[in-house]
Write a protein that holds these residues in place. Sequence first.
Motif, PDB file in Angstrom:
ATOM      1  N   TYR A 155       0.843  -1.187   0.000  1.00  0.00           N
ATOM      2  CA  TYR A 155       0.000   0.000   0.000  1.00  0.00           C
ATOM      3  C   TYR A 155       0.882   1.243   0.000  1.00  0.00           C
ATOM      4  O   TYR A 155       2.035   1.209   0.438  1.00  0.00           O
ATOM      5  CB  TYR A 155      -0.919   0.026   1.225  1.00  0.00           C
ATOM      6  N   ILE A 156       0.331   2.338  -0.475  1.00  0.00           N
ATOM      7  CA  ILE A 156       1.010   3.624  -0.412  1.00  0.00           C
ATOM      8  C   ILE A 156       0.485   4.373   0.810  1.00  0.00           C
ATOM      9  O   ILE A 156      -0.727   4.408   1.066  1.00  0.00           O
ATOM     10  CB  ILE A 156       0.767   4.461  -1.680  1.00  0.00           C
ATOM     11  N   TYR A 157       1.392   4.968   1.578  1.00  0.00           N
ATOM     12  CA  TYR A 157       1.019   5.634   2.824  1.00  0.00           C
ATOM     13  C   TYR A 157       1.319   7.123   2.765  1.00  0.00           C
ATOM     14  O   TYR A 157       2.251   7.568   2.101  1.00  0.00           O
ATOM     15  CB  TYR A 157       1.803   5.026   3.996  1.00  0.00           C
ATOM     16  N   GLU A 158       0.540   7.899   3.509  1.00  0.00           N
ATOM     17  CA  GLU A 158       0.830   9.305   3.736  1.00  0.00           C
ATOM     18  C   GLU A 158       1.875   9.412   4.838  1.00  0.00           C
ATOM     19  O   GLU A 158       2.173   8.436   5.542  1.00  0.00           O
ATOM     20  CB  GLU A 158      -0.447  10.053   4.158  1.00  0.00           C
ATOM     21  N   LEU A 165      -5.228   7.432  -0.629  1.00  0.00           N
ATOM     22  CA  LEU A 165      -6.399   7.068  -1.422  1.00  0.00           C
ATOM     23  C   LEU A 165      -6.282   7.626  -2.834  1.00  0.00           C
ATOM     24  O   LEU A 165      -5.700   8.687  -3.046  1.00  0.00           O
ATOM     25  CB  LEU A 165      -7.664   7.615  -0.761  1.00  0.00           C
ATOM     26  N   ASP A 166      -6.853   6.894  -3.788  1.00  0.00           N
ATOM     27  CA  ASP A 166      -6.880   7.397  -5.159  1.00  0.00           C
ATOM     28  C   ASP A 166      -8.083   8.304  -5.355  1.00  0.00           C
ATOM     29  O   ASP A 166      -8.796   8.638  -4.402  1.00  0.00           O
ATOM     30  CB  ASP A 166      -6.869   6.244  -6.159  1.00  0.00           C
ATOM     31  N   LYS A 167      -8.325   8.709  -6.607  1.00  0.00           N
ATOM     32  CA  LYS A 167      -9.429   9.628  -6.888  1.00  0.00           C
ATOM     33  C   LYS A 167     -10.787   9.024  -6.562  1.00  0.00           C
ATOM     34  O   LYS A 167     -11.763   9.743  -6.335  1.00  0.00           O
ATOM     35  CB  LYS A 167      -9.381  10.046  -8.363  1.00  0.00           C
ATOM     36  N   LYS A 168     -10.862   7.704  -6.535  1.00  0.00           N
ATOM     37  CA  LYS A 168     -12.120   7.034  -6.207  1.00  0.00           C
ATOM     38  C   LYS A 168     -12.209   6.695  -4.725  1.00  0.00           C
ATOM     39  O   LYS A 168     -13.061   5.925  -4.307  1.00  0.00           O
ATOM     40  CB  LYS A 168     -12.247   5.751  -7.032  1.00  0.00           C
ATOM     41  N   GLN A 169     -11.260   7.276  -3.940  1.00  0.00           N
ATOM     42  CA  GLN A 169     -11.210   7.074  -2.487  1.00  0.00           C
ATOM     43  C   GLN A 169     -10.927   5.625  -2.101  1.00  0.00           C
ATOM     44  O   GLN A 169     -11.342   5.160  -1.039  1.00  0.00           O
ATOM     45  CB  GLN A 169     -12.520   7.552  -1.849  1.00  0.00           C
ATOM     46  N   LYS A 170     -10.208   4.939  -2.967  1.00  0.00           N
ATOM     47  CA  LYS A 170      -9.799   3.573  -2.664  1.00  0.00           C
ATOM     48  C   LYS A 170      -8.328   3.562  -2.285  1.00  0.00           C
ATOM     49  O   LYS A 170      -7.521   4.346  -2.792  1.00  0.00           O
ATOM     50  CB  LYS A 170     -10.024   2.666  -3.878  1.00  0.00           C
TER      51      LYS A 170
END
Length: 245
Positions: A155-158, A165-170
């Motif tokens: 996963y990518i983390y902040e 999250l991507d543009k679709k909030q996934k």
Amino acid sequence: MEELEERVYCSRCKGKTKHLIITSYCEQSEGYTDFHWHDKYHIVQCAGCDNKSFVRQYGDEDTWQYVDGYREWKDIFTVYPEEPKVETSEEIWKRKFEQMHFIPAKIFKYVPENLNNLYKQTINSYNSQHNILCAAGLRTIIEGVCNQVNIKKGYIYEKDGSKKLDKKQKEIYTDNLAGRIFGLYENGLIIFIQALLLQKIKNIGNSAVHDIVEPSIETLKQTIEIIETILYNIYELGKHDLLSE
């Protein structure tokens, strides 16, 4: 006493001076040989300060130079103690670099051979001031570690530790190097702050490879220290001698 044919360096006078020959020894080719040479050894005395030195005087068919358009044979005089070498600007810079920035390659007992060789080559690039190659090598080490421990996705983390999250909030789950770096974290091989630092090193490597952006020596030195810590923690720490007691 006979005077030496050429002025040579005097370690006491700190310059080239006339010298008088105290005693000599000579070896030379035979008269019938194809290649003629002579090799003379002198103990000499400075004509100015009486300091004693040793001089080798060598000449052969190839020790000549052009003078006013004519070939002139000239012996080579080598004095001991030798005249101190005057450093070129390049040599001065190299010495200063080694004093300030030189990094010896660490010895890893358990890092896989291919990764260890890559690490050593990357350190050599750094010490040779091949900064772009060094940055590319550091990025490749990260990818090599992911391959070796079989981390394929993540996963990518902040920065705050939440999943991005991507543009679709996934949640973003990816097999690119950014995801695989966080995969190292998710599998307990590195801590979160190390994952963030490896992302920075990856970006430095990408800029070097794709945009020919050269990182500074200071930046590379810091990134090497981080990579060395990662290699130690993943491959060496678990096999520390204290764990066998």
